[in-house]
Design a protein around this motif. Sequence first.
Motif, PDB file in Angstrom:
ATOM      1  N   UNK A 151      32.522  45.406  21.228  1.00 48.67           N
ATOM      2  CA  UNK A 151      32.737  46.723  21.834  1.00 48.67           C
ATOM      3  C   UNK A 151      32.159  46.778  23.232  1.00 48.67           C
ATOM      4  N   UNK A 152      31.038  46.104  23.417  1.00 48.56           N
ATOM      5  CA  UNK A 152      30.409  46.088  24.736  1.00 48.56           C
ATOM      6  C   UNK A 152      31.351  45.515  25.782  1.00 48.56           C
ATOM      7  N   UNK A 153      31.909  44.353  25.474  1.00 46.39           N
ATOM      8  CA  UNK A 153      32.781  43.712  26.445  1.00 46.39           C
ATOM      9  C   UNK A 153      34.092  44.454  26.629  1.00 46.39           C
ATOM     10  N   UNK A 154      34.620  45.006  25.543  1.00 47.95           N
ATOM     11  CA  UNK A 154      35.864  45.759  25.671  1.00 47.95           C
ATOM     12  C   UNK A 154      35.628  46.998  26.533  1.00 47.95           C
ATOM     13  N   UNK A 155      34.449  47.645  26.323  1.00 49.16           N
ATOM     14  CA  UNK A 155      34.139  48.818  27.151  1.00 49.16           C
ATOM     15  C   UNK A 155      34.049  48.434  28.614  1.00 49.16           C
ATOM     16  N   UNK A 156      33.346  47.330  28.869  1.00 50.71           N
ATOM     17  CA  UNK A 156      33.266  46.835  30.239  1.00 50.71           C
ATOM     18  C   UNK A 156      34.651  46.651  30.811  1.00 50.71           C
ATOM     19  N   UNK A 157      35.488  45.987  30.032  1.00 48.50           N
ATOM     20  CA  UNK A 157      36.842  45.694  30.453  1.00 48.50           C
ATOM     21  C   UNK A 157      37.619  46.977  30.745  1.00 48.50           C
ATOM     22  N   UNK A 158      37.429  47.989  29.890  1.00 39.80           N
ATOM     23  CA  UNK A 158      38.143  49.246  30.109  1.00 39.80           C
ATOM     24  C   UNK A 158      37.688  49.924  31.389  1.00 39.80           C
ATOM     25  N   UNK A 159      36.381  49.897  31.637  1.00 42.30           N
ATOM     26  CA  UNK A 159      35.881  50.515  32.875  1.00 42.30           C
ATOM     27  C   UNK A 159      36.538  49.851  34.077  1.00 42.30           C
ATOM     28  N   UNK A 160      36.534  48.517  34.052  1.00 42.90           N
ATOM     29  CA  UNK A 160      37.099  47.783  35.182  1.00 42.90           C
ATOM     30  C   UNK A 160      38.597  48.042  35.289  1.00 42.90           C
ATOM     31  N   UNK A 161      39.293  47.996  34.150  1.00 45.86           N
ATOM     32  CA  UNK A 161      40.737  48.232  34.184  1.00 45.86           C
ATOM     33  C   UNK A 161      41.048  49.609  34.725  1.00 45.86           C
ATOM     34  N   UNK A 162      40.284  50.599  34.289  1.00 46.09           N
ATOM     35  CA  UNK A 162      40.561  51.957  34.765  1.00 46.09           C
ATOM     36  C   UNK A 162      40.333  52.064  36.266  1.00 46.09           C
TER      37      UNK A 162
ATOM     38  N   UNK B 213      52.678  55.833  35.890  1.00 42.17           N
ATOM     39  CA  UNK B 213      51.987  56.080  34.621  1.00 42.17           C
ATOM     40  C   UNK B 213      52.187  54.944  33.634  1.00 42.17           C
ATOM     41  N   UNK B 214      53.448  54.553  33.494  1.00 45.19           N
ATOM     42  CA  UNK B 214      53.731  53.476  32.556  1.00 45.19           C
ATOM     43  C   UNK B 214      53.081  52.181  33.017  1.00 45.19           C
ATOM     44  N   UNK B 215      53.132  51.936  34.317  1.00 48.02           N
ATOM     45  CA  UNK B 215      52.506  50.732  34.855  1.00 48.02           C
ATOM     46  C   UNK B 215      51.011  50.730  34.595  1.00 48.02           C
ATOM     47  N   UNK B 216      50.386  51.896  34.827  1.00 44.50           N
ATOM     48  CA  UNK B 216      48.937  51.982  34.589  1.00 44.50           C
ATOM     49  C   UNK B 216      48.624  51.687  33.137  1.00 44.50           C
ATOM     50  N   UNK B 217      49.383  52.322  32.259  1.00 46.71           N
ATOM     51  CA  UNK B 217      49.167  52.099  30.832  1.00 46.71           C
ATOM     52  C   UNK B 217      49.334  50.628  30.497  1.00 46.71           C
ATOM     53  N   UNK B 218      50.402  50.029  31.043  1.00 43.04           N
ATOM     54  CA  UNK B 218      50.677  48.624  30.739  1.00 43.04           C
ATOM     55  C   UNK B 218      49.526  47.739  31.176  1.00 43.04           C
ATOM     56  N   UNK B 219      48.955  48.016  32.359  1.00 45.08           N
ATOM     57  CA  UNK B 219      47.895  47.145  32.836  1.00 45.08           C
ATOM     58  C   UNK B 219      46.597  47.335  32.048  1.00 45.08           C
ATOM     59  N   UNK B 220      46.345  48.566  31.596  1.00 47.35           N
ATOM     60  CA  UNK B 220      45.164  48.756  30.754  1.00 47.35           C
ATOM     61  C   UNK B 220      45.318  47.945  29.468  1.00 47.35           C
ATOM     62  N   UNK B 221      46.532  48.020  28.902  1.00 50.74           N
ATOM     63  CA  UNK B 221      46.777  47.247  27.684  1.00 50.74           C
ATOM     64  C   UNK B 221      46.688  45.758  27.963  1.00 50.74           C
ATOM     65  N   UNK B 222      47.235  45.352  29.113  1.00 49.37           N
ATOM     66  CA  UNK B 222      47.184  43.936  29.472  1.00 49.37           C
ATOM     67  C   UNK B 222      45.739  43.479  29.580  1.00 49.37           C
ATOM     68  N   UNK B 223      44.914  44.334  30.246  1.00 47.22           N
ATOM     69  CA  UNK B 223      43.505  43.995  30.406  1.00 47.22           C
ATOM     70  C   UNK B 223      42.825  43.824  29.056  1.00 47.22           C
ATOM     71  N   UNK B 224      43.106  44.762  28.160  1.00 44.63           N
ATOM     72  CA  UNK B 224      42.500  44.675  26.837  1.00 44.63           C
ATOM     73  C   UNK B 224      42.925  43.401  26.130  1.00 44.63           C
ATOM     74  N   UNK B 225      44.230  43.138  26.189  1.00 40.76           N
ATOM     75  CA  UNK B 225      44.753  41.939  25.535  1.00 40.76           C
ATOM     76  C   UNK B 225      44.145  40.671  26.097  1.00 40.76           C
TER      77      UNK B 225
END
Lengths: 438, 231, 410
Positions: free
Chosen positions: C334-345, C377-389
């Motif tokens: 969760x720590x790393x995923x959170x980090x990743x989400x912050x950066x992706x956002x 919007x869709x692009x942003x969503x896609x990249x957040x998902x890409x980052x998570x993946x």
Amino acid sequence: MFNYYLKLGIRNLRRNPILTALMVITLAVGVAASMSTLTILHVMSNDPIPEKSARLLVPIIDSASLSGYVPGERTERQLMNYTDTKNMMNMNIGADRTAIYSIRTYTQSSDPSLGLVNAAGIATTASYFKMFDVPFKYGSAWSVDDENKTAKVLVLSSPASEKYFGQANPVGQTLRMGNDDYQVIGVLANWNPLPHYPNLVQGGDHFVGEDDFYVPFATAIALKLGATGDVWCSYATPKPGVEGLMDSECVWLQFWIEASSTAQIPQIKEQLDAYVNEQRKLGRIPRHEKNELLDVNDWMEYLQIVGNDNKISTWLAFGFLALCLVNTIGLLLAKFSSRAPEVGVRRALGASQAEIFKQFITEAAVLGVVGGIVGLLLSCACLWVISLQTKQMAVIAHMDGEMLIVTFVISICASVLAGLLPTWRACQVTPAIQLKSQ
Amino acid sequence: MLTMNNLSKVYRTHMIETHALRGFEIHVKEGEFVTVTGPSGSGKTSFLNIAGLLEVFTSGEYFLDGVDVKNLDDNARSKLRNEKLGFIFQGFNLIPDLNLFDNVDVPLRYRGYNSKERKDRIEHALEQVGLASRMKHYPAELSGGQQQRVAIARALAGSPRLLLADEPTGNLDTQMARSVMELLEDINSKGTTILMVTHDPELALRSQRNVHIIDGQVSDLVRVTSSLVAA
Amino acid sequence: MEFRPIFSALLRNKVAPVLVAIQIALSLAILTNALYIIELRLETASRPSGLPNEQDVFYIDVGSNRDLSTQEKLDQQARFEQTILAVPGVLSATEVNEMPMSQSGLIDSIRVDPTQTKSSAGTTVYQSSHSLIKTFGLNLIAGRDFTEADVEQQNPDGVTLEPSHAIISVALGQRLFPGQTNFVGKHFYWGEGAETKIAEIVGVVERLQSPDAASGERGEFSTLVPLRKVSNTPTFVVRAEPGQRDRAMADVESALRKADGMPLRIKNHTVSGDRKQRYGTEMTMAWMLIIVSVLLVIITASGIVGMTSLWVSQRRKQIGVRRALGARRIDILRYFITENLIISCAGVVSGALLAVGLNQFLVSQLELTKLPAEYIFLGALAFVMLGLGAAYAPSWRAASISPAVATRGT
């Protein structure tokens, strides 16, 4: 020292082949994308006659009627009508001048089974060949005398000559075109400026193909060879044929003026303005638009020879290169950070920060060279694929020497730029800490 | 508090089997301050790791505060570690990107306390080690001794039943080492059980009881000053 | 969750997160614009011409080198036509002056009110003496097709470009008579100038593109007139039986050469070929952008995977310590995923701004249209998902680091 660093750089890149391959591919892909688009842009916006392009001028006069006139709106009629053309030819404006119009007709092929073969060419004055530095292989252009006598002579392009007469020198021979026999008096050497700037508005595709034949202007008029290029008529519909066009205010002729030097251009402009004002007094040219005098590059810009799509592609491709660059920074950061112990030892043994900097920047530059080679191969592959798409691209999408050098310059600059931050980081390594934590 | 019976730990790598601990036995009562000594390669670290639930053992029994840890899964062991144990490492192991407050905060976050409770505990723990005034500072700004005290605060903040210390004074000069030891003794006097692994024979002498490990087994010698000095 | 400490830890170690955020931002900006352009270009290139089953239609320029009188030209034209119609596989044929998407044709300006000085529209004019509706296969939605009686002949002395009857496309009708739906029976005036002829609209076809097939409505302004042109080199449009185009084309050419005594020049074209040539640049552009888009995503994803792996390896000890202090595997994940989400956002927000900026630049300088918000919007969503993946595997590896690393060091 440079050689030493070069060797070190190469050896280090080989030590981790996967990481190196990743970096090379990322860089190469970015370079390939930007170079392919840049090459196409380069070819399309190329100055076809750099020695002279500033001195070859197209006059633009809006001689249309007042119907539908919106002041300030750019005219769609970039050609001239017959009256203005005749007047300006006789005016001795500039050091030299020529008029052009397109003709589409047919010839008898030497292969009887093929029957008649389409031929596309232009009617122009003898000055055309001098003005545009057109090289001849055999014979020469016609003389002023030939024009005055409306002689039935013509000049062939090199491919057309081979098509009709094979490899032999056809000067002196007769060629039947349309309903008339012409004597061939000259054959051009290979001349294919990209784009075909003398006749951009009428002459078919800007890059593909070549004019097959050139006939004297006066002869074409006398023989009533039809104008098959674009014609704009804003007054009454003209009578048919070339005679009708000559009689009307329709625009259908491409006019060029050569200035003896760029210093002469203002004077030519004055002459042009004076002529237009004079014509206005005679009741012609009712619109009061500014006249323009465009040189070759301005003319190509005016006609938007380079499409917006090409420019958009180039911008996006360079944006893509920027992405690859940032990605490479990350990869280099990873690579160089694992070398902290090595840096520590080197520093302890006497290397200054400047030396460390030189070593690692050299390594980044080596990466740039390898990336450039792979990028060049990829670019050529991309260009080849693009050249298969349309006839125009088949002519345009080719790498030339200049672009080849640019490929390497861009690749090395990109990799050095990407290497700056990681290298700076590497220089900051304090030897003491590195040596202690063994 | 802590009981190990006939415990053994075997490492297998490719063709080599290493018996780090064999037939190991130890009993630590609540409130004791026990030191564990032994030469390098004796198995001290393995013992500490197993005691701290950082590693699993091969066979035997281990009861921590009454809980049989043998068949606990990773999550359960993490939970137990978090609630019952406090760690102090030789290299301090503070997280350099976090300030002191956040460093002490780390184990509390995994406990599920609300933010008021955490704040209270952190402030109390840092006060105990005398560093409450520097809560917002970063580890790099502190001396070695001070960093170790923060690590102790971190270990204490969750009110652990047992403190495990791995060479806590190993990286400190004599003066700092002494003050850290005084701190630990103080904590122990207030009721926290302490198990400390050390090289230093002087420290071993200071403790109430010493367990000496040789070749993965507890040696019969409980307090043999001369042998220790010789080793 | 421990959002604040994660965030402040990131701020202390900015370089790597910033690099990833920049990559995401650049990718988002380029990708959104590229995908939008791809959509526009593919849309342009797939517009129907108005001719159904284009692959069955071809046209042929036929000419001789004889000097003929008007009547002789008419007779020759009729002979050519008969020869063509007699070829098996030919469904219908007629002479025509221009073809859609051929990039060569005639444009005339017309006016609704003869007194107005500015033209109402510029329309292309298809001229034929037989039914183009039939051979082209156009959809007549109102009024009628031309009859024999409507057909006018080109005046040999003048150029009769001003026939009295016309059939127009719906788009042209809407341009000439905005707000109205019925155009049959209405009139317009040809050309510019004071003396122009009037034409009556007898029919309306659903759509017919002009030869230049310009993007936007300009390419849909078409007029059909019943005019027989007199030419030495007529062009005939031929609709072949389904699937028979190539064979019919070859047969028509040989039939024409055989029928006529004198040599002829013959040039064949197909509507499909014209379409390919007309949209060559659009399709090339679309393909290039598709390839760049795919590469963009791959490179960004690999950048995220690489950076996350690097962090994980650089913080092994720290991860072990956290585990020792009680973090479970899932806490580390969760720590790393959170980090990743912050950066992706962060990356996605700056990417969205950059996308708009880039689009503005392209709109103002290079005639692109405004990027619709959905892309961002869709692009942003896609990249957040890409980052998570992309961050998932390295994060999972981080979670598997043993707590013993805290004491042992590796």
